[in-house]
Design a protein around this motif. Structure first.
Motif, PDB file in Angstrom:
ATOM      1  N   UNK A 348     -34.549   1.436  26.905  1.00 56.96           N
ATOM      2  CA  UNK A 348     -35.877   0.830  26.982  1.00 56.96           C
ATOM      3  C   UNK A 348     -36.905   1.734  26.300  1.00 56.96           C
ATOM      4  N   UNK A 349     -37.796   1.075  25.548  1.00 52.73           N
ATOM      5  CA  UNK A 349     -38.942   1.800  24.992  1.00 52.73           C
ATOM      6  C   UNK A 349     -40.206   1.171  25.576  1.00 52.73           C
ATOM      7  N   UNK A 350     -41.032   2.003  26.210  1.00 51.67           N
ATOM      8  CA  UNK A 350     -42.299   1.479  26.751  1.00 51.67           C
ATOM      9  C   UNK A 350     -43.467   2.091  25.990  1.00 51.67           C
ATOM     10  N   UNK A 351     -44.270   1.220  25.420  1.00 53.02           N
ATOM     11  CA  UNK A 351     -45.479   1.668  24.726  1.00 53.02           C
ATOM     12  C   UNK A 351     -46.618   1.566  25.721  1.00 53.02           C
ATOM     13  N   UNK A 352     -47.275   2.689  25.972  1.00 53.17           N
ATOM     14  CA  UNK A 352     -48.304   2.710  27.013  1.00 53.17           C
ATOM     15  C   UNK A 352     -49.638   3.135  26.402  1.00 53.17           C
ATOM     16  N   UNK A 353     -50.639   2.317  26.607  1.00 54.33           N
ATOM     17  CA  UNK A 353     -51.972   2.642  26.071  1.00 54.33           C
ATOM     18  C   UNK A 353     -52.976   2.596  27.227  1.00 54.33           C
ATOM     19  N   UNK A 354     -53.758   3.653  27.349  1.00 54.62           N
ATOM     20  CA  UNK A 354     -54.716   3.709  28.454  1.00 54.62           C
ATOM     21  C   UNK A 354     -55.839   2.712  28.202  1.00 54.62           C
ATOM     22  N   UNK A 355     -56.307   2.092  29.257  1.00 59.10           N
ATOM     23  CA  UNK A 355     -57.365   1.093  29.102  1.00 59.10           C
ATOM     24  C   UNK A 355     -58.717   1.787  29.081  1.00 59.10           C
ATOM     25  N   UNK A 356     -59.425   1.542  28.014  1.00 59.92           N
ATOM     26  CA  UNK A 356     -60.787   2.065  27.864  1.00 59.92           C
ATOM     27  C   UNK A 356     -60.862   3.582  28.026  1.00 59.92           C
ATOM     28  N   UNK A 357     -59.846   4.252  27.524  1.00 62.84           N
ATOM     29  CA  UNK A 357     -59.902   5.709  27.647  1.00 62.84           C
ATOM     30  C   UNK A 357     -61.096   6.277  26.873  1.00 62.84           C
ATOM     31  N   UNK A 358     -61.398   5.613  25.783  1.00 66.73           N
ATOM     32  CA  UNK A 358     -62.497   6.044  24.923  1.00 66.73           C
ATOM     33  C   UNK A 358     -63.796   6.219  25.716  1.00 66.73           C
ATOM     34  N   UNK A 359     -63.928   5.365  26.746  1.00 64.78           N
ATOM     35  CA  UNK A 359     -65.160   5.447  27.542  1.00 64.78           C
ATOM     36  C   UNK A 359     -65.308   6.824  28.173  1.00 64.78           C
ATOM     37  N   UNK A 360     -64.173   7.331  28.614  1.00 60.44           N
ATOM     38  CA  UNK A 360     -64.214   8.648  29.256  1.00 60.44           C
ATOM     39  C   UNK A 360     -64.729   9.683  28.264  1.00 60.44           C
ATOM     40  N   UNK A 361     -64.131   9.674  27.088  1.00 69.31           N
ATOM     41  CA  UNK A 361     -64.555  10.624  26.053  1.00 69.31           C
ATOM     42  C   UNK A 361     -66.022  10.441  25.712  1.00 69.31           C
ATOM     43  N   UNK A 362     -66.412   9.186  25.563  1.00 70.42           N
ATOM     44  CA  UNK A 362     -67.780   8.910  25.135  1.00 70.42           C
ATOM     45  C   UNK A 362     -68.789   9.300  26.203  1.00 70.42           C
ATOM     46  N   UNK A 363     -68.443   9.027  27.454  1.00 75.11           N
ATOM     47  CA  UNK A 363     -69.449   9.265  28.479  1.00 75.11           C
ATOM     48  C   UNK A 363     -69.344  10.646  29.112  1.00 75.11           C
ATOM     49  N   UNK A 364     -68.125  11.145  29.267  1.00 74.88           N
ATOM     50  CA  UNK A 364     -67.987  12.431  29.977  1.00 74.88           C
ATOM     51  C   UNK A 364     -67.638  13.587  29.047  1.00 74.88           C
ATOM     52  N   UNK A 365     -67.391  13.267  27.820  1.00 77.91           N
ATOM     53  CA  UNK A 365     -67.102  14.338  26.867  1.00 77.91           C
ATOM     54  C   UNK A 365     -65.604  14.570  26.727  1.00 77.91           C
ATOM     55  N   UNK A 366     -65.269  15.257  25.636  1.00 79.59           N
ATOM     56  CA  UNK A 366     -63.853  15.449  25.308  1.00 79.59           C
ATOM     57  C   UNK A 366     -63.143  16.369  26.277  1.00 79.59           C
ATOM     58  N   UNK A 367     -63.903  17.314  26.859  1.00 81.76           N
ATOM     59  CA  UNK A 367     -63.228  18.247  27.755  1.00 81.76           C
ATOM     60  C   UNK A 367     -62.639  17.510  28.945  1.00 81.76           C
ATOM     61  N   UNK A 368     -63.440  16.631  29.505  1.00 76.44           N
ATOM     62  CA  UNK A 368     -62.969  15.836  30.639  1.00 76.44           C
ATOM     63  C   UNK A 368     -61.846  14.913  30.165  1.00 76.44           C
ATOM     64  N   UNK A 369     -62.052  14.305  28.988  1.00 77.21           N
ATOM     65  CA  UNK A 369     -61.034  13.405  28.436  1.00 77.21           C
ATOM     66  C   UNK A 369     -59.706  14.118  28.287  1.00 77.21           C
ATOM     67  N   UNK A 370     -59.749  15.354  27.737  1.00 76.64           N
ATOM     68  CA  UNK A 370     -58.509  16.118  27.540  1.00 76.64           C
ATOM     69  C   UNK A 370     -57.854  16.444  28.872  1.00 76.64           C
ATOM     70  N   UNK A 371     -58.664  16.882  29.827  1.00 77.34           N
ATOM     71  CA  UNK A 371     -58.116  17.239  31.136  1.00 77.34           C
ATOM     72  C   UNK A 371     -57.464  16.013  31.778  1.00 77.34           C
ATOM     73  N   UNK A 372     -58.102  14.869  31.594  1.00 76.83           N
ATOM     74  CA  UNK A 372     -57.545  13.636  32.162  1.00 76.83           C
ATOM     75  C   UNK A 372     -56.198  13.319  31.512  1.00 76.83           C
ATOM     76  N   UNK A 373     -56.138  13.491  30.186  1.00 76.47           N
ATOM     77  CA  UNK A 373     -54.871  13.222  29.475  1.00 76.47           C
ATOM     78  C   UNK A 373     -53.755  14.114  30.003  1.00 76.47           C
ATOM     79  N   UNK A 374     -54.093  15.388  30.243  1.00 73.46           N
ATOM     80  CA  UNK A 374     -53.083  16.330  30.740  1.00 73.46           C
ATOM     81  C   UNK A 374     -52.591  15.869  32.113  1.00 73.46           C
ATOM     82  N   UNK A 375     -53.531  15.436  32.964  1.00 73.55           N
ATOM     83  CA  UNK A 375     -53.162  14.995  34.310  1.00 73.55           C
ATOM     84  C   UNK A 375     -52.302  13.728  34.238  1.00 73.55           C
TER      85      UNK A 375
END
Ligand code: C2E
Ligand code: MG
Ligand code: MG
Length: 745
Positions: A348-375
């Motif tokens: 099985x191959x599952x393609x997973x895309x976060x919903x509206x992740x861009x919002x996090x980056x746009x509103x909270x900044x890349x640092x938060x966005x990166x930390x969220x991605x790691x989590x």
């Protein structure tokens, strides 16, 4: 012989009678016969008689054969013969004996040295002849000559030798050659007779040499040593000396010493040692350098290995999350697919895309966005098995590779992930929830290789997005065509603004009680030359996904407000201008400034603008969303909640929103007349809004019956085909004028 006389003879008669004379003659004869020297009687330059020894010396067969032979033949040549005569005559004529050594000639012509002793028989009468005794001294003479030559040679050697030669007897210099004198700086003859001590720097040294050499010399051996001699001026000269006793038996016969100035050699040796040491030092330095170079090389190799490992890591892993990247995923997929093919097992191959992740980056900044991605990456790893691969493709896209899993397994993982996604992430002081859309592709049904499986999963993921996000879809072949469309739209969208393919239509919003138009909603229209008219419901999500929504949204705001300004200037009363705001726009921190700028640019009061938000804006991060709403509200801008009832807003949340108006979604309005549920929902929404002090507007009102129900329920406004379709600006102008007339009638 030059003086020749006849031998005195006696008449035979007298001789016979004189026996004593006879005896004398016999004795004489015997003497002659036995003499060791050659004897000859010469008279008148002729040999009268010669003894056997004479014949032997001169090489004649017998002494008889010589009688009567000219005496000149006994000499090398005429001159030599005459010379002898000249030398001998003055001597013999005085009655003396002539003695000399002369070169003489044998019968065979060879020459030899003879010692001549000559005397006249009667000095008073030379004519009586002479007697000559000849000794053959040729051998002796030759030996003497050789000795002489040898001595001369030796002297020459002695004089011209390039080494010092000294004769010493009882420690006294008896003789020395010039070289020795020069070596020590003395004048010729200056040293002879001196004690050899004169040639040493100290008594001790002199005595030591004497002590050491004596036993060696006594044995007849050569004493050898290196001695420092003293020069006349007191300076030193290093010498290699050899000494040997002339006669070891007799120590008093002295010894001979040769000495060689080895100063130059010692210098050369010292230089050699110095050069050698220098070389040694150089070698040591070089070795040291080499060792350092080798160490550096090792270090470099090590660094390079680390670099290579790092390069490998960078080439195969995502630096942010540490998950495998696309390259490593491709490698692993190929291996897994090969294995699945061999074992006829699923994958099985599952393609997973976060919903509206861009919002996090746009509103909270890349640092938060990166930390969220790691989590998220960590949580993703936790829901799959050890042998599964979770990779990040960059951005907010992940691919899960589940070897051996089938559709059921895929569903299980996807469900687990949806459940896990409900748990918020604590990033700094933010509590964030992040849903995702997943597409699932199965091997071998949806693709036989990595690329086609990947593509299929991507397409299915896109479908999941379209079906409202926070869900998953299995791939079906029909999806492919749809995803091609999405790509087409995305490409076309990038150029739509500059090619002026967008226009705005305006739909009236009417007050239920007065029937007056109290506002219009600006609705975006896209007319593409090839693709035709495309619905905003289709292209807005694509524009949100590719980020194009930002410039497009700005254009809509400016265009709608400019139009409002134009109508106002014409004296048309339009009311408020409602503009749809995408969640992506809403998360732009600079949004308030942007709107303020446009309002100022265009010259429209903030309270003439109404922004339609969807419930989704507050879903991921309600706190930030509320802050933004407050900011916009503070500017005097009205906010309405579009499509209300389809989203996730809870009543408790809604309370906190500074919302002016709720827009009841048309899905509830559509079947109002038939569906009691919808009627219940709509009346509940209206009552709730009333309780919260919010206005209500019903969307998609198409019939009088719908309108009547809404009016009866206390809904404030309606919007729908029944009142007026969305229309171009010019048409709306006419509509408004007609509406005014109707009001006037
Ligand atoms: P919406 O904001 O809910 O807009 C109302 C939609 O309902 C419009 O569709 C409108 O044409 C349609 N509509 C109005 N009255 C009736 C009716 O009586 N019956 C039926 N069946 N439909 C009616 P439209 O124009 O296709 O727009 C669809 C959606 O696209 C909009 O829904 C809105 O969410 C979005 N949209 C449109 N323009 C923009 C825009 O400029 N920016 C953003 N972000 N979204 C926009
Ligand atoms: Mg709207
Ligand atoms: Mg709507």
């Amino acid at each position: 012989m030059p003086l020749l006389h006849d031998t005195p003879g006696l008449p035979p008669s007298v001789a016979a009678s004189n026996t004593s004379l006879e005896r004398a003659l016999r004795e004489q004869q015997t003497l002659l016969d036995c003499a060791g020297a050659g004897i000859v009687f010469i008279r008148q330059r002729l040999v009268v008689r010669a003894n056997p020894r004479f014949a032997e010396i001169f090489g004649y067969p017998s002494h008889h054969s010589l009688s009567g032979q000219g005496s000149e033949s006994l000499y090398p040549n005429h001159n030599a013969f005459r010379e002898l005569g000249r030398a001998a005559y003055p001597v013999v004529s005085k009655g003396q004996t002539y003695r000399a050594e002369h070169l003489m000639r044998r019968s065979n012509g060879s020459l030899f040295w003879g010692r001549l002793t000559g005397t006249l028989i009667n000095p008073q009468d030379p004519a009586e002849g002479s007697i000559w005794i000849v000794d053959d001294i040729d051998v002796q003479k030759k030996a003497e000559t050789e000795l002489d030559t040898a001595l001369r040679e030796k002297q020459l050697l002695f004089d011209s030798a390039m080494i010092g030669i000294v004769f010493v007897r009882e420690r006294c210099l008896t003789r020395c050659n010039r070289h020795f004198e020069q070596m020590l700086g003395y004048e010729p003859g200056e040293l002879v007779g001196s004690l050899s001590r004169r040639c040493y720097q100290s008594d001790a040294q002199w005595e030591a040499v004497g002590r050491d050499s004596r036993p060696v010399l006594a044995q007849g051996l050569t004493f050898e040593g290196e001695i420092t001699l003293r020069k006349k001026d007191g300076t030193s000269v290093a010498c290699e000396v050899r000494g040997k006793a002339l006669d070891p038996e007799r120590p008093d016969s002295g010894s001979i010493w040769v000495s060689l100035d080895i100063t130059a050699r010692l210098h050369a040796q010292a230089e050699l040692v110095r050069v050698h040491e220098k070389l040694e030092q150089l070698v040591q330095d070089r070795t040291h350098q080499l060792r350092e170079t080798v160490e550096n090389l090792h270090r470099e190799i090590n660094d390079r290995r680390i670099d290579q490992e790092r390069i490998y890591w960078l080439a195969h892993y995502d630096p942010l999350t540490g998950l495998p990247n696309r390259a490593l995923l491709a490698e692993r997929s190929q291996e897994a697919i090969a294995l699945a093919r061999r074992d006829q097992s699923p994958l099985v191959v599952i393609f997973l895309d976060l919903d509206h992740f861009k919002h996090i980056n746009d509103s909270l900044g890349h640092r938060v966005g990166d930390a969220l991605l790691v989590a998220i990456a960590q949580r993703l790893r936790a829901v799959v098995r050890e042998k599964d691969t979770v990779s990040r493709l960059g951005g907010d896209e992940f691919i899960l590779l589940l070897p051996g899993a089938n559709a059921e397994g895929a569903r299980r993982v996807a469900d687990q992930w949806l459940e896990a996604s409900c748990q918020p992430y604590q990033i700094e002081h933010h509590e964030l929830t992040m849903a995702s859309s997943m597409g699932i592709a199965l091997y071998p049904e949806h693709g036989a290789d990595f690329d086609s499986l990947n593509q299929a999963a991507d397409v299915a993921m896109y479908r999941a997005k379209l079906s409202g996000r926070n869900t998953y879809c299995f791939f079906t072949p029909e999806m492919r065509a749809q995803s091609v469309r999405a790509l087409q739209l995305e490409n076309a969208l990038r150029r739509a603004l500059e090619r002026e393919q967008f226009t705005l239509h305006y739909q009236p919003q009417v007050c239920i009680d007065s029937g007056q138009v109290i506002g219009v909603e600006a609705l975006l229209r896209w007319q593409h030359p090839e693709l035709g008219a495309i619905s905003p419901a289709e292209f807005i999500p694509v524009a949100e996904d590719c980020g194009q929504i930002l410039p497009i949204g700005e254009w809509v705001l400016r265009q709608a407000l400019t139009q409002l300004q134009v109508w106002c200037a014409q004296g048309l009363i339009v009311g408020t201008m409602a503009v749809n705001l995408s969640a992506v726009q809403f998360r732009q921190t600079q949004l308030p400034e942007l709107i303020t700028r446009i309002l100022e640019e265009v010259g429209v009061a903030p309270n003439s603008l109404e922004l339609e938000l969807t419930e989704g804006v507050a879903m991921d991060d309600p706190r930030t969303a509320i802050a933004m709403m407050d900011q916009l509200h503070a500017l005097g801008i009205r906010l309405s909640m579009d499509d209300f009832g389809t989203g996730y807003s809870s009543l408790s949340q809604l309370k906190r929103f500074p919302i002016y108006k709720l827009k009841i979604d048309q899905s509830f309005v559509r079947d109002l007349e038939e569906d009691a549920n919808d009627r219940a929902i709509v009346s509940a929404i209206i009552r709730m809004a009333q309780a919260l002090g919010m206005q209500t507007v019903a969307e998609g009102v198409e019939t009088a019956g719908q309108l009547a129900f809404l009016q009866q329920q206390g809904c404030n406004e309606v919007q729908g085909y029944y009142c007026g379709r969305p229309m171009p600006a010019a048409q709306l102008q006419e509509f408004l004028l007609k509406n005014l007339q109707k009001q006037g009638d």
